[in-house]
Design a protein around this motif. Structure first.
Motif, PDB file in Angstrom:
ATOM      1  N   ASP A 190       0.836  -1.203   0.000  1.00 37.05           N
ATOM      2  CA  ASP A 190       0.000   0.000   0.000  1.00 37.05           C
ATOM      3  C   ASP A 190       0.876   1.261   0.000  1.00 37.05           C
ATOM      4  O   ASP A 190       1.362   1.680   1.045  1.00 37.05           O
ATOM      5  CB  ASP A 190      -0.896  -0.040   1.245  1.00 37.05           C
ATOM      6  N   ILE A 206      -5.060  -8.701  -4.394  1.00 36.61           N
ATOM      7  CA  ILE A 206      -5.347  -9.164  -3.028  1.00 36.61           C
ATOM      8  C   ILE A 206      -5.864 -10.600  -3.068  1.00 36.61           C
ATOM      9  O   ILE A 206      -5.488 -11.436  -2.236  1.00 36.61           O
ATOM     10  CB  ILE A 206      -6.330  -8.200  -2.324  1.00 36.61           C
ATOM     11  N   LYS A 212      -4.485 -12.180   1.940  1.00 40.05           N
ATOM     12  CA  LYS A 212      -5.731 -11.466   1.617  1.00 40.05           C
ATOM     13  C   LYS A 212      -5.721 -10.000   2.045  1.00 40.05           C
ATOM     14  O   LYS A 212      -6.721  -9.451   2.507  1.00 40.05           O
ATOM     15  CB  LYS A 212      -6.962 -12.175   2.243  1.00 40.05           C
ATOM     16  N   ARG A 213      -4.564  -9.380   1.904  1.00 40.02           N
ATOM     17  CA  ARG A 213      -4.477  -7.945   2.164  1.00 40.02           C
ATOM     18  C   ARG A 213      -3.229  -7.403   1.479  1.00 40.02           C
ATOM     19  O   ARG A 213      -2.373  -8.180   1.039  1.00 40.02           O
ATOM     20  CB  ARG A 213      -4.402  -7.658   3.670  1.00 40.02           C
TER      21      ARG A 213
END
Ligand code: NAI
Length: 249
Positions: A190, A206, A212-213
């Protein structure tokens, strides 16, 4: 104690934001004097001010890493000023995404110049002072794209794969001189670089990440801090993917 009076000098390129700023903060916490390199002096000063406000040591050296003559000169100037250079983190990077069929020579060249040739030029300039000090830590920031390929990133994936071959070669040439060279390959992190991507691309990335992030800059910085630590002297030529499990097999 010697560390406190003469801290090791670390250069971090692309330290004005994102992963590079996170790496600079982590290295400063290790007691390094961090020299922040990027083009935007105001942003670099902000990162440097945050580091010094929390008791760390930082200074700023404005430099466009795509100007290879200026980059080599900037690294030599840091080594001359501090009479040493111990750590180099090549983090500055850009994307110019396009499908290979549509990719222009200019898109290819600009990414290769910034993401690969600059890394070679910086490493070449840095190893001389590191050899004088008989100690060095080089960490080059790769990418999972360089390990797996990525549609739309022929230029970027080629440059990042090139970084792996370059780093392993430096590791072989420099191991007997006390200098290590390793790659940290981030997955989907990010930052401003990924912030511009359409939501649908983010969702897909993702989905392909077992965690899953998206990852955070400080999670990349933690791996870099290991490779630059005093204790990591026997670890060289390695590639560590910090990617939430994306590339495991
Ligand atoms: P970012 O775009 O947020 O920051 C890039 C940094 O590099 C900025 O400080 C920018 O000023 C600097 N930079 C770019 N071109 C430069 C030049 N010619 N001269 C001097 N500085 C220059 O990007 P982010 O996400 O922090 O990426 C940092 C590194 O991590 C890059 O090498 C990137 O390829 C790599 N990476 C990032 C991933 C992500 O998901 N964000 C994934 C895999 C790798």
């Amino acid at each position: 104690m010697a560390e406190e009076t003469t801290p090791r000098i670390a250069i971090v390129t692309g330290a004005s934001r994102g992963i590079g700023a996170g790496i600079a903060v982590a290295l400063a916490k290790q007691g390094r004097h961090v020299v922040l390199m990027a083009r935007n002096v105001d942003k670099l000063n902000e990162v440097a001010a945050a580091i010094t406000a929390s008791g760390g040591k930082a200074s700023v050296a404005a430099c466009d890493v795509a100007d290879h003559t200026a980059l080599a000169a900037a690294i030599e100037a840091v080594a001359d000023q501090h009479k040493r250079l111990d750590i180099l983190v090549n983090n500055a990077g850009i994307t110019r995404d396009n499908l290979m069929l549509r990719m222009s020579d200019d898109e290819w060249d600009s990414v290769l110049n910034t993401n690969l040739r600059a890394v070679f030029v910086a490493c070449r300039a840095a190893v001389r002072p590191m050899m004088r000090g008989k100690w060095g830590r080089i960490v080059n920031i790769g990418s999972t794209s360089g390990l797996m390929g990525n549609a739309g990133q022929a230029n970027y994936a080629a440059a990042k794969a090139g970084v792996v071959g370059l780093t392993k070669t430096i590791a072989r040439e420099m191991a007997s001189k006390g200098i290590t060279a390793n790659v940290v390959a981030p997955g989907f992190i990010d930052t401003d670089m990924t912030g511009v991507l359409p939501q649908q691309i983010k969702d897909l990335a993702i989905e392909h990440t077992p965690a899953k992030r998206m990852g955070r800059a400080d999670e990349i910085a933690a791996a870099v801090a290991y490779f630059t630590s005093e204790e990591a002297g026997f670890t060289t030529g390695q590639v560590v993917a910090v990617d939430g499990g994306m590339t495991m097999y």
